[in-house]
Design an enzyme around this catalytic site. Sequence first.
Site, PDB file in Angstrom:
ATOM      1  N   LEU A  79       0.716  -1.248  -0.137  1.00  0.00           N
ATOM      2  CA  LEU A  79       0.006  -0.084   0.020  1.00  0.00           C
ATOM      3  C   LEU A  79       0.763   1.201   0.073  1.00  0.00           C
ATOM      4  CD1 LEU A  79      -2.826  -0.710   2.592  1.00  0.00           C
ATOM      5  CD2 LEU A  79      -3.081  -0.213   0.258  1.00  0.00           C
ATOM      6  N   ASP A  80       0.696   2.342  -0.920  1.00  0.00           N
ATOM      7  CA  ASP A  80       1.519   3.490  -0.721  1.00  0.00           C
ATOM      8  C   ASP A  80       1.299   4.164   0.711  1.00  0.00           C
ATOM      9  OD1 ASP A  80       1.711   3.531  -3.456  1.00  0.00           O
ATOM     10  OD2 ASP A  80       0.252   4.531  -4.035  1.00  0.00           O
ATOM     11  N   PRO A  81       2.408   5.045   0.954  1.00  0.00           N
ATOM     12  CA  PRO A  81       2.195   5.518   2.348  1.00  0.00           C
ATOM     13  C   PRO A  81       0.834   6.333   2.709  1.00  0.00           C
ATOM     14  CG  PRO A  81       4.325   5.760   1.295  1.00  0.00           C
ATOM     15  CD  PRO A  81       3.499   5.149   0.233  1.00  0.00           C
TER      16      PRO A  81
END
Length: 293
Positions: A37-39
């Site tokens: 998951l992206d930050p």
Amino acid sequence: MNGVIVVDKPCGWTSHDVVNKVRRIAGTTKVGHLGTLDPLATGVLPLLLNRATRLAQYFTLNEKTYEGTIRFGFATKSYDAEGEPTSPRTEPVLTADAVEASLAPFRGTFLQTPPAVSAKKIQGRPAHELARKNIAVEMKPVEVTVHSLEILSIEGPLVSVRVHCSAGTYIRSIAHDAGIILGCGAHLQSLRRTQSGLFRVAQAHPLEQLSALASEDRLREALIPSGELLPEFPAESIDQITETQIRQGRDFRVSPFRDRGACRYVKALNRDGELIAIGEIVMPNLYHPALVL
């Protein structure tokens, strides 16, 4: 502690940050995630623990569901709110018809170009490392499938959406490309993953909760045991003699009186319900241990 813990990833953390935190919480180095998951994103991040990390190869095609907010009015370098603006900031007046027209091309199966600021590997290096050094990279389009894309609300320049899609789909790219269609630019303002394969947000635990459980020696309460994973594979109960044979790499037989459909694999469980191996069919009712835990 062989199985999956579903983490509710907090905003601002990388998936690797979460993996490292859970390694410390669980007291093991053997932790791996099932899709980054992206930050910026929050929500469902399934983590495999200990011997169950070897099962990752069987989770590669898990579909995802997201809820997110697209901000129309300007684009960014990373296609999300963390990136530098790459177009003038505007406040477009959006209509339902215009928004629908901008998102319609992103339903079904199509070729999608991943963001340059992403974990996609370019000659062995993550694309985001090259992008942040201003090294030009050519991102090759990848075939993805969006099973559904619902518009939940429109408030000024903000459009909330729900997306059910194949693994590897970038919601950031959908936002960016929709902004191009509308001619005003757009980026992904927020994103929450509510489902990854069979794992849902209702099963997800915040990191603080996992730490509290571990401090009380109750972390097992958050674990989905390996024997309960991969429910699409028929489960076969085996005795101690057969378990020993499997651990020696020998083929094993199962009951001929059970219909297993067209499934290529079975799960071999011992009498305690623990997953011992994944068997691959050799001939009817005879399986080879393709993976032994």
